[in-house]
Scaffold this motif. Structure first.
Motif, mmCIF file in Angstrom:
data_model
loop_
_atom_site.group_PDB
_atom_site.id
_atom_site.type_symbol
_atom_site.label_atom_id
_atom_site.label_comp_id
_atom_site.label_asym_id
_atom_site.label_seq_id
_atom_site.Cartn_x
_atom_site.Cartn_y
_atom_site.Cartn_z
ATOM 1 N N ILE A 3 31.198 7.415 31.285
ATOM 2 C CA ILE A 3 29.942 8.076 31.148
ATOM 3 C C ILE A 3 29.366 8.003 32.567
ATOM 4 O O ILE A 3 28.517 8.761 32.823
ATOM 5 N N GLU B 285 30.695 9.997 35.415
ATOM 6 C CA GLU B 285 30.384 11.345 35.215
ATOM 7 C C GLU B 285 28.994 11.681 35.511
ATOM 8 O O GLU B 285 28.512 12.628 36.201
ATOM 9 N N LYS B 286 28.119 10.807 35.203
ATOM 10 C CA LYS B 286 26.557 11.123 35.229
ATOM 11 C C LYS B 286 26.433 10.951 36.898
ATOM 12 O O LYS B 286 25.720 11.964 37.436
ATOM 13 N N ARG B 287 27.027 10.045 37.562
ATOM 14 C CA ARG B 287 26.653 9.796 38.876
ATOM 15 C C ARG B 287 27.307 11.073 39.743
ATOM 16 O O ARG B 287 26.784 11.469 40.752
ATOM 17 N N VAL C 68 27.647 14.204 38.321
ATOM 18 C CA VAL C 68 26.882 15.441 38.194
ATOM 19 C C VAL C 68 25.670 15.179 39.201
ATOM 20 O O VAL C 68 24.970 16.207 39.681
ATOM 21 N N GLU C 69 25.132 14.188 39.395
ATOM 22 C CA GLU C 69 23.887 13.814 40.153
ATOM 23 C C GLU C 69 24.193 14.442 41.838
ATOM 24 O O GLU C 69 23.469 14.863 42.444
#
Length: 212
Positions: free
Chosen positions: A195, A198-200, A202-203
């Motif tokens: 998670i 994946e978040k990094r 997207v950023e």
């Protein structure tokens, strides 16, 4: 229900589901003729737990288990065979280093490789169930997750220590809930690592779009 009753109900439901998963693991291991059934049954168990983390526990457990088991029977056994062969190779190196070479530096290197291998295997269960990748990219993705999120990777290994002492104190637990209970903390930390990555990702993509 008040706080304690709600906790007891939720814990009882969780424990029942864990025992049910263990039963399915036994059943589908036997259906896979033992040796061929262990890896897909274990991946299917991990798949159900991953689904719990992702979508909550109100999912059809048998249907999720069966779907993952079918998909994992060929590819999962192929990937698992590679991991088993690597594990046997590292174990043989460990024995040779301990009993014959007896070099501190070489032995430390082998132990380090075994730790890295163990972390990759632990990440593999979530990677397999979370992503659709080409055959060898599963290993690459597991390595990248371990490299980018070392805290979760180390935490997976540490989480096995209390289970080790628990199983020594109550070995009967291995029979009734051993597989899903062992996988649960490993998968939780690995899921959190995925998670975060994946978040990094997207950023970074959003930053690139803004810059362009």
């Amino acid at each position: 229900m008040n706080g304690i009753m709600r906790f007891m109900y939720q814990f009882g439901t969780w424990l029942f589901n864990i025992m049910y998963l263990q039963m399915l693991w036994y059943l589908f291991t036997v259906l896979g003729l033992g040796v061929l059934g262990i890896i897909p049954a274990t991946l299917a168990t991990a798949g159900v737990i991953h689904k719990w983390f992702k979508d909550g526990t109100n999912i059809p457990i048998f249907a999720e288990f069966w779907n993952t088991y079918k998909k994992a029977f060929i590819k999962g056994n192929g990937l698992g065979l590679i991991l088993v062969v690597l594990g046997m190779f590292f174990y043989a190196d460990y024995v040779i280093s301990r009993d014959f070479i007896q070099s501190f530096y070489f032995h430390a290197f082998i132990v380090g490789m075994i730790v890295i291998y163990t972390i990759l295997v632990c990440h593999f269960f979530i990677i397999y169930n979370r992503y659709e990748l080409t055959f060898f990219r599963y290993f690459k993705q597991a390595f990248l997750i371990a490299l980018i999120r070392p805290f979760e990777s180390v935490a997976m290994l540490i989480s096995l220590l209390p289970l080790y002492y628990l199983y020594n104190f109550l070995p009967v637990l291995i029979i009734f809930i051993g597989v899903p209970l062992t996988l649960y903390p490993i998968l939780w930390f690995s899921y959190r690592a995925c998670i975060a990555v994946e978040k990094r990702s997207v950023e970074l993509q959003e930053d690139n779009i803004k810059e362009n």
